[in-house]
Enzyme design. Structure first.
Site, PDB file in Angstrom:
ATOM      1  N   GLU A   1      -0.088   2.611  -4.641  1.00  0.00           N
ATOM      2  CA  GLU A   1      -0.125   1.155  -4.467  1.00  0.00           C
ATOM      3  C   GLU A   1      -0.448   0.515  -5.811  1.00  0.00           C
ATOM      4  OE1 GLU A   1      -2.552  -0.265  -1.276  1.00  0.00           O
ATOM      5  OE2 GLU A   1      -1.803   1.257   0.106  1.00  0.00           O
TER       6      GLU A   1
ATOM      7  N   GLU B   1      -4.298   2.230  -5.897  1.00  0.00           N
ATOM      8  CA  GLU B   1      -4.776   3.464  -5.293  1.00  0.00           C
ATOM      9  C   GLU B   1      -3.624   4.427  -5.045  1.00  0.00           C
ATOM     10  OE1 GLU B   1      -6.506   3.024  -1.380  1.00  0.00           O
ATOM     11  OE2 GLU B   1      -4.865   1.802  -0.676  1.00  0.00           O
TER      12      GLU B   1
ATOM     13  N   ASN C   1      -2.660   7.413  -2.195  1.00  0.00           N
ATOM     14  CA  ASN C   1      -2.994   8.052  -0.930  1.00  0.00           C
ATOM     15  C   ASN C   1      -2.103   9.267  -0.753  1.00  0.00           C
ATOM     16  OD1 ASN C   1      -4.970   6.181   0.291  1.00  0.00           O
ATOM     17  ND2 ASN C   1      -3.296   4.732   0.105  1.00  0.00           N
TER      18      ASN C   1
ATOM     19  N   ARG D   1      -0.761  10.689   1.630  1.00  0.00           N
ATOM     20  CA  ARG D   1      -0.143  10.662   2.954  1.00  0.00           C
ATOM     21  C   ARG D   1       0.891   9.545   2.963  1.00  0.00           C
ATOM     22  NH1 ARG D   1      -2.421   6.029   4.860  1.00  0.00           N
ATOM     23  NH2 ARG D   1      -4.503   5.580   4.155  1.00  0.00           N
TER      24      ARG D   1
ATOM     25  N   VAL E   1       1.473   3.349   6.646  1.00  0.00           N
ATOM     26  CA  VAL E   1       2.054   2.607   7.763  1.00  0.00           C
ATOM     27  C   VAL E   1       3.290   1.795   7.344  1.00  0.00           C
ATOM     28  CG1 VAL E   1       0.616   0.544   7.552  1.00  0.00           C
ATOM     29  CG2 VAL E   1       1.381   1.282   9.813  1.00  0.00           C
TER      30      VAL E   1
ATOM     31  N   ARG F   1       2.953  -6.242  10.892  1.00  0.00           N
ATOM     32  CA  ARG F   1       2.093  -5.481  11.781  1.00  0.00           C
ATOM     33  C   ARG F   1       1.621  -6.434  12.872  1.00  0.00           C
ATOM     34  NH1 ARG F   1      -1.991  -2.280   7.701  1.00  0.00           N
ATOM     35  NH2 ARG F   1      -0.419  -1.656   6.193  1.00  0.00           N
TER      36      ARG F   1
END
Length: 176
Positions: free
Chosen positions: A5, A19, A21, A23, A26, A69
């Site tokens: 990100e 950051e 991650n 994984r 979403v 979302r």
């Protein structure tokens, strides 16, 4: 598979790392829509010993995608949780519209939950068309019995600064 990100400052042409991650996050359907490549399926295949296709190195993005979302929260009450029974449900569909969800009519959103109950993702030729398509999808979406963030998301999408892409990290503070 990981997700990086960052923020991009258009004035200075600089990237600012936020950051990493380890994984898939979403928001992965946005990437899937603009690349026409199923990230989750291929992640599983890689773990089974299959290789990614060679053409993936030259994949081109197409169009513009937006993800909303849908949360069971009340935007008019400081985004307080809105647990309860979904009494009626209709999700949008059609070309360039994807819905990822687990809810159904009769589903009870518990009080101790992750408030995200669905994701609506759209893809179109450009940002203007994607915004229009998302507004149509949100208009088509019916979730009765609980409050959702849909009205707030429509406010964002109808905002001229958002439509033009002329906004910054203070956008929501200014909008509210």
């Amino acid at each position: 598979v990981g997700t990086i990100e960052y923020l991009y400052d258009i004035d200075s042409s600089k990237f600012y790392f936020m950051e990493m991650n380890t994984r898939i996050q979403v928001e992965h359907p946005v990437t899937e829509m603009v690349t026409n490549f199923d990230l989750i399926k291929n992640q599983i295949l890689c773990h089974c010993g299959y290789s990614l296709p060679e053409w993936l190195g030259t994949v081109k993005t197409r169009g513009h995608s937006i993800e909303c979302r849908i949360n069971a929260e009340d935007p008019d009450n400081n985004f307080m949780p809105s647990p309860g029974k979904i009494t009626s449900l209709h999700m949008p569909g059609g070309m360039g519209v994807r819905v990822d969800t687990h809810i159904y009519s009769g589903y009870v959103v518990p009080s101790n939950y992750d408030s995200m109950i669905a994701k609506i993702i759209v893809n179109a030729h450009n940002r203007k068309e994607a915004v229009k398509r998302m507004l149509g999808a949100l208009d088509e979406c019916v979730i009765e019995g609980i409050k959702t963030t849909i009205p707030f998301q429509k406010t964002i999408l109808e905002n001229n600064d958002f439509k033009s892409g002329d906004f910054n990290t203070n956008f929501l503070n200014q909008l509210m």
